[in-house]
Design an enzyme around this catalytic site. Structure first.
Site, PDB file in Angstrom:
ATOM      1  N   GLN A  79      12.542 -64.485 -16.728  1.00 41.00           N
ATOM      2  CA  GLN A  79      13.887 -64.287 -16.171  1.00 41.00           C
ATOM      3  C   GLN A  79      13.832 -63.822 -14.719  1.00 41.00           C
ATOM      4  O   GLN A  79      14.650 -64.253 -13.890  1.00 41.00           O
ATOM      5  CB  GLN A  79      14.646 -63.261 -17.015  1.00 41.00           C
ATOM      6  CG  GLN A  79      16.088 -63.038 -16.594  1.00 41.00           C
ATOM      7  CD  GLN A  79      16.802 -62.041 -17.492  1.00 41.00           C
ATOM      8  OE1 GLN A  79      16.190 -61.449 -18.388  1.00 41.00           O
ATOM      9  NE2 GLN A  79      18.101 -61.846 -17.275  1.00 41.00           N
ATOM     10  N   TYR A  80      12.889 -62.983 -14.411  1.00 44.66           N
ATOM     11  CA  TYR A  80      12.694 -62.540 -13.020  1.00 44.66           C
ATOM     12  C   TYR A  80      11.263 -62.888 -12.604  1.00 44.66           C
ATOM     13  O   TYR A  80      11.006 -63.972 -12.132  1.00 44.66           O
ATOM     14  CB  TYR A  80      13.008 -61.049 -12.896  1.00 44.66           C
ATOM     15  CG  TYR A  80      14.445 -60.741 -13.256  1.00 44.66           C
ATOM     16  CD1 TYR A  80      15.480 -61.051 -12.378  1.00 44.66           C
ATOM     17  CD2 TYR A  80      14.772 -60.155 -14.489  1.00 44.66           C
ATOM     18  CE1 TYR A  80      16.809 -60.794 -12.713  1.00 44.66           C
ATOM     19  CE2 TYR A  80      16.083 -59.892 -14.830  1.00 44.66           C
ATOM     20  CZ  TYR A  80      17.108 -60.215 -13.938  1.00 44.66           C
ATOM     21  OH  TYR A  80      18.414 -59.976 -14.267  1.00 44.66           O
ATOM     22  N   TYR A 372     -11.268 -76.966 -26.154  1.00 50.12           N
ATOM     23  CA  TYR A 372     -12.338 -76.191 -25.526  1.00 50.12           C
ATOM     24  C   TYR A 372     -13.657 -76.361 -26.256  1.00 50.12           C
ATOM     25  O   TYR A 372     -14.674 -76.755 -25.654  1.00 50.12           O
ATOM     26  CB  TYR A 372     -11.984 -74.708 -25.442  1.00 50.12           C
ATOM     27  CG  TYR A 372     -13.085 -73.912 -24.759  1.00 50.12           C
ATOM     28  CD1 TYR A 372     -13.313 -74.049 -23.396  1.00 50.12           C
ATOM     29  CD2 TYR A 372     -13.927 -73.065 -25.477  1.00 50.12           C
ATOM     30  CE1 TYR A 372     -14.344 -73.354 -22.757  1.00 50.12           C
ATOM     31  CE2 TYR A 372     -14.947 -72.363 -24.854  1.00 50.12           C
ATOM     32  CZ  TYR A 372     -15.158 -72.511 -23.495  1.00 50.12           C
ATOM     33  OH  TYR A 372     -16.180 -71.823 -22.876  1.00 50.12           O
ATOM     34  N   THR A 413      -7.272 -91.893 -27.661  1.00 53.39           N
ATOM     35  CA  THR A 413      -6.395 -92.812 -28.386  1.00 53.39           C
ATOM     36  C   THR A 413      -5.389 -91.987 -29.176  1.00 53.39           C
ATOM     37  O   THR A 413      -5.781 -91.165 -30.013  1.00 53.39           O
ATOM     38  CB  THR A 413      -7.197 -93.710 -29.343  1.00 53.39           C
ATOM     39  OG1 THR A 413      -8.261 -94.341 -28.628  1.00 53.39           O
ATOM     40  CG2 THR A 413      -6.297 -94.777 -29.952  1.00 53.39           C
ATOM     41  N   ASP A 451      -6.073 -72.692 -18.714  1.00 53.84           N
ATOM     42  CA  ASP A 451      -7.469 -73.141 -18.795  1.00 53.84           C
ATOM     43  C   ASP A 451      -7.673 -74.645 -18.813  1.00 53.84           C
ATOM     44  O   ASP A 451      -8.720 -75.112 -19.267  1.00 53.84           O
ATOM     45  CB  ASP A 451      -8.132 -72.566 -20.058  1.00 53.84           C
ATOM     46  CG  ASP A 451      -8.175 -71.066 -20.103  1.00 53.84           C
ATOM     47  OD1 ASP A 451      -7.865 -70.437 -19.074  1.00 53.84           O
ATOM     48  OD2 ASP A 451      -8.509 -70.504 -21.164  1.00 53.84           O
ATOM     49  N   GLU A 528     -11.563 -66.189 -14.979  1.00 56.68           N
ATOM     50  CA  GLU A 528     -12.756 -65.556 -15.526  1.00 56.68           C
ATOM     51  C   GLU A 528     -13.985 -66.398 -15.219  1.00 56.68           C
ATOM     52  O   GLU A 528     -14.753 -66.085 -14.312  1.00 56.68           O
ATOM     53  CB  GLU A 528     -12.561 -65.387 -17.034  1.00 56.68           C
ATOM     54  CG  GLU A 528     -13.647 -64.616 -17.738  1.00 56.68           C
ATOM     55  CD  GLU A 528     -13.315 -64.455 -19.210  1.00 56.68           C
ATOM     56  OE1 GLU A 528     -13.243 -63.309 -19.664  1.00 56.68           O
ATOM     57  OE2 GLU A 528     -13.108 -65.480 -19.900  1.00 56.68           O
ATOM     58  N   GLU A 532     -17.275 -72.472 -15.063  1.00 59.80           N
ATOM     59  CA  GLU A 532     -16.665 -73.595 -15.770  1.00 59.80           C
ATOM     60  C   GLU A 532     -15.706 -74.357 -14.856  1.00 59.80           C
ATOM     61  O   GLU A 532     -15.521 -75.569 -15.024  1.00 59.80           O
ATOM     62  CB  GLU A 532     -15.972 -73.113 -17.035  1.00 59.80           C
ATOM     63  CG  GLU A 532     -16.954 -72.773 -18.138  1.00 59.80           C
ATOM     64  CD  GLU A 532     -16.304 -72.363 -19.440  1.00 59.80           C
ATOM     65  OE1 GLU A 532     -16.545 -73.024 -20.466  1.00 59.80           O
ATOM     66  OE2 GLU A 532     -15.551 -71.365 -19.440  1.00 59.80           O
ATOM     67  N   ASP A 781     -64.883 -89.919  16.395  1.00 58.11           N
ATOM     68  CA  ASP A 781     -64.925 -90.826  15.258  1.00 58.11           C
ATOM     69  C   ASP A 781     -65.512 -90.118  14.046  1.00 58.11           C
ATOM     70  O   ASP A 781     -66.499 -89.383  14.155  1.00 58.11           O
ATOM     71  CB  ASP A 781     -65.763 -92.055  15.594  1.00 58.11           C
ATOM     72  CG  ASP A 781     -65.093 -92.929  16.649  1.00 58.11           C
ATOM     73  OD1 ASP A 781     -65.773 -93.788  17.201  1.00 58.11           O
ATOM     74  OD2 ASP A 781     -63.880 -92.734  16.877  1.00 58.11           O
ATOM     75  N   GLY A 782     -64.906 -90.385  12.905  1.00 61.73           N
ATOM     76  CA  GLY A 782     -65.468 -89.916  11.657  1.00 61.73           C
ATOM     77  C   GLY A 782     -65.192 -88.472  11.333  1.00 61.73           C
ATOM     78  O   GLY A 782     -65.954 -87.879  10.578  1.00 61.73           O
TER      79      GLY A 782
END
Length: 875
Positions: A79-80, A372, A413, A451, A528, A532, A781-782
């Site tokens: 109401q308020y 859930y 469905t 949620d 919370e 999630e 070399d090497g």
């Protein structure tokens, strides 16, 4: 790896499940069934099921779906209203007007919580001189973070408007004048009966400026009731002040007559640098004067990610210090650090154990019927499917995909095999509020619209896992439209949609979601399980990319990135700044619940058990949970606080989640605890043994997320362990993809694959940390470098090139070279096999050039990196 693949595939011969096809409807569908591709929902509520209340306290000004799950939502439900906390102000709509309070100077820490709620004796009521009791308060308008409410009695009317971050309350009047009623006579330190503006201090010590229109005067000075005589005008405003200086009052007066009439936040995901840019805009209307724009207070997650110039004014709140700015708009920029469908398979742990866990999960079933707990079951399946794919191929994964399809198709469905309305496992659209309701419901998800992001997020994440490998199932012609409806219900990106409100569960200014549909609590709205919410937003990201819908993908990235920043500030307070009230203390390492008027650290809705108080903001732990690893020192503090609260690690519940969280800061300890209980532990309802082992083992191998490095593709992660980075990409597309990281690493990854093992990118030492390029080797070399696992020979050629020969002590399936010439751009290339050795020749080098390099090589099923070496060409 072959041994494990064969193990899992052999199990498939025993546990193979034949996929169920969607049933064909017999006869005509019932009259309230709305077809959506292969799916459907109902516009008729099933018999015997609850529904949301029919009464909405709104004016005829509001058309279309009603905003819910906001900080001001109790005005529309009652109401308020109950208490509302837009910060820095707090207020309640009541029969005599708008009750206003400034908790800023009175934020207190009570050990287990931080309080900034309204009081039995607050500052004052902004009322109407000719009405003592209005019949109700109705929402007249709302925008992204502001709301306007109307009080009406006959021809007398009071309209108030207020919002997040605003120090102002704006009001317009018909049939009377502003009348402010105090609990004790306020101190007046600026103005008099003949001035339009007053500066006052209330009994609580709060400072306000009262702005009547020019030419207005005051009655009642020296009493508990002040009336502003509007002198033929109809507007009035109030501002809560940071202090009682005249200079401050005059600054706030500059914008006092610039009424905020609309607010809008618009986001943009910049893919090339993985950045979410959000622009917040105020539309104002001048009642008098020449100023546009307004003053606004920014939360920590906003000003820490913004270049907006700030003034020297601040307010305290239960979210920490708010800082004031001015203007018509501001912008935030936040880094998105990627999500993955799962962690890559790189851990050094017993793969046969993992395979046996996957085998056990082939039989996963559920007796859950509500949105859930059935959603948690879908979460189990969607998390383990990509792990099974890495271990046993698509045949293994499809056992879980088929279960997901069966479950989702049933929910998607609305009619039974005879074409009649089902009484469970369906969704019903309520066109009065503009919401999709799942039956059976739980935790007030129908009657209170609670949620939806928590519940439906599991459905969306499950659908995204199917879409990752089966785009036909996810098409609009099949089941995609039903998934899109669930997304629109909780996070509609379309402001002009006539079915659902814009971003129902997400508060763009606060930066996080709200759980309660009605917010009808004296502490305001609440949220919370922030984790999630992140699961839901990650589901949208994965679904959007898998179905080629970049609008939804970018929506999910915006929600995920923004909420992540809010979590780090307000749930975790990783910088240890916002949980430090000036009065009292907060002795918890984490907030288990965020309310509009308080921060709670010692309880969740059903218990004060420490494991659940901490774990509720971790679960479900998936490939989208890597944001939890960005601050391992904080994770260590969080875990150690839990350990101290529990007094030992003999966990009473959710031990698997605790080990997985412990792996962020100390994987060795997590492995030890896991191994002690491996044969007897029971996973949390939304988790599995396979996911537990996979997460712990791979974090042990990879380390934690390095949030300083980004990529130009959303499905990535950069891990850091010791002195090395590992760059991971999962390619969600049907084509080969090349991804560039901000540290100049480039990886190429095949369709629907991780890049691990292909030699492009992978693990490299981090520049500037131990293991960076060392001193130049001896030229000539090497030159030979010998280690336990390999030998490297470097030979300078006569044609301005140098050849590197890498010989592993055990056979390798690939060897890659990573090198820089004179500290230039890093090159990452596959070498050519030559018998038991692997060779690569670097061309176009000159004498005196320095080559810094390292190799990546396979050993068994894993890939390893050498140290960096440096070689200087003979001069």
């Amino acid at each position: 790896m072959k041994k494990i693949c064969l193990l899992v595939l052999s199990l498939l011969l025993i546990f193979m499940i034949t996929p169920m096809k969607p049933f064909e409807l017999e006869g005509d569908a019932f009259s309230g069934e709305i077809k959506t591709g292969a799916g459907s929902y109902s516009t008729i509520k099933p018999n015997g099921r609850d529904d949301v209340q029919s009464e909405i306290y709104k004016t005829d000004q509001i058309e279309g779906p009603m905003e819910t799950n906001d900080w001001w939502s109790s005005t529309a439900w009652t109401q308020y209203s109950n208490a509302q906390y837009p910060h820095p102000l707090a207020m309640i709509n009541q029969e005599d007007g708008l009750r206003i309070y400034n908790p800023s100077n009175l934020i207190t820490g009570q050990g287990d919580y931080i309080a900034g709620w309204m009081n039995d004796i607050d500052d004052f009521v902004l009322g109407h001189s000719n009405v003592r009791s209005f019949p109700d308060t109705r929402v007249d308008d709302f925008s992204d973070w502001f709301v306007s409410n109307t009080y009406q009695s006959g021809t007398s009317e009071l309209n108030v408007s207020y919002g997040h971050g605003s120090p102002y309350v704006y009001a317009t009047y018909k049939g009377g004048n502003p009348e402010l009623t105090f609990y004790s006579t306020p101190e007046i330190w600026y103005g008099n009966e003949n001035s339009s503006v007053l500066g006052i201090t209330t009994e609580k010590g709060n400072n306000y400026a009262l702005f009547g229109p020019s030419g207005s005067t005051w009655e009642g000075l020296g009493t508990k009731s002040l009336t502003n005589l509007l002198n033929g005008k109809d507007y009035f405003s109030v501002a809560v002040l940071p202090d009682n200086s005249i200079e401050t009052l005059e600054k706030f007066e500059e914008y006092a007559y610039s009424f905020v009439v609309d607010t809008k936040s618009e986001y943009n995901y910049v893919e090339e640098n993985s950045e979410v840019v959000t622009t917040f805009t105020f539309e104002t209307e001048r009642k008098e004067g020449t100023n546009d724009g307004t003053l606004f207070a920014l939360y920590p997650h906003q000003y820490k990610n913004s270049n907006q110039p700030l003034l020297d004014y601040t307010y305290e709140s239960v979210r920490g210090t708010m800082k004031v700015a001015e203007g018509k708009s501001f912008e935030t920029k936040m880094i998105f650090n990627g999500v993955l469908p799962s962690l890559p398979e790189l851990g050094d742990y017993n793969k046969e154990t993992l395979a046996s866990y996957i085998q056990e999960d082939f039989d996963l079933e559920t007796s859950a019927e509500d949105t859930y707990w059935y959603g948690k079951y879908l979460g189990q399946l969607s998390t383990i499917a990509p792990i099974a794919q890495q271990m046993g191929g698509m045949d293994a994964a499809n056992i879980f995909h088929d279960k997901l399809k069966d479950g989702l198709e049933n929910w998607f469905t609305a009619s039974d095999q005879n074409g009649q309305l089902k009484d469970k496992f369906l969704f019903y659209y309520n066109d009065n509020w503009g919401t999709l309701l799942g039956y059976p419901d739980s935790f007030g998800s129908v009657r209170e619209l609670n949620d939806h992001h928590f519940h439906y997020g599991y459905f969306i994440k499950a659908a995204a896992e199917i879409a990752r490998v089966d785009k036909d199932w996810a098409s609009d012609e099949n089941w995609g439209q039903m998934v899109n409806l669930l997304i629109k219900d909780m996070a509609n990106p379309d402001r002009n949609d006539d079915m659902f409100p814009y971003l129902r569960n997400f508060d763009q200014y606060a930066g996080h979601s709200w759980a309660s549909g009605h917010a009808n609590f004296f502490d305001g709205n609440n949220n919370e399980s922030s984790s999630e919410a992140m699961n839901a937003w990650a589901g949208i990201i994965l679904w959007g990319e898998s179905t080629g819908n970049k609008e939804l993908r970018d929506l999910g990235i915006y929600l995920y990135t923004t909420e992540m920043n809010a979590i780090n500030e307000y749930w975790f307070d990783v910088d240890d700044e916002n949980h430090q009230p000036k009065n009292g203390e907060f002795n918890r390492s984490t907030a288990s619940m965020i309310w509009g008027g308080k921060t709670v650290g010692d309880a969740v809705w059903w218990t004060d058990n420490p494991e659940e108080v901490h774990g509720i903001n971790w679960l479900p732990i998936t490939g989208a949970s890597l944001y939890l690893t960005q601050y391992p020192e904080y994770a260590k503090e969080n875990y150690e606080t839990l350990l101290a609260e529990r007094r030992n690690n003999d966990w009473s519940i959710w031990e698997d989640l605790i080990w997985m969280y412990r792996a962020i800061s100390d994987p060795s300890d997590a492995i030890r605890q896991y191994e002690e209980r491996a044969d007897v532990f029971t996973p949390e309802e939304g988790n599995t043994k396979a996911n537990t082992l996979h997460w712990i083992g791979n974090l042990d191998a990879l380390g934690t997320v390095d949030n300083t490095v980004t990529a130009d593709y959303p499905f990535y992660a950069v891990f850091k362990k010791d002195n090395k980075r590992t760059h991971v990409v999962y390619n969600m597309t049907d084509e080969e993809k090349t991804v560039t990281f901000s540290d100049n690493t480039v990886v190429t990854v095949g369709p629907h694959e991780f890049n691990i093992g292909n030699g492009d990118g992978g693990t490299i030492p981090i520049p500037g940390e131990p293991g960076e390029p060392g001193e130049p080797g001896e030229p000539g070399d090497g030159t030979i470098i010998s280690e336990d696992d390999f030998e490297i020979e470097i030979v300078e050629n006569n044609d301005e090139s140098v050849t590197f020969t890498f010989t592993p002590t055990t056979s390798s399936t690939f060897v890659d070279i990573h090198y820089k010439v004179n500290n230039g751009a890093q090159q990452n290339l596959r070498t050519e096999q030559d018998g038991v050795s692997w060779k690569y020749t670097i061309q176009d080098v000159r004498e005196g050039d320095q080559i810094d390099f390292f190799f990546t090589y396979s050993k068994g099923i894993l890939a390893y990196d050498t140290d960096w070496y440096s070689y200087e060409l003979e001069s």
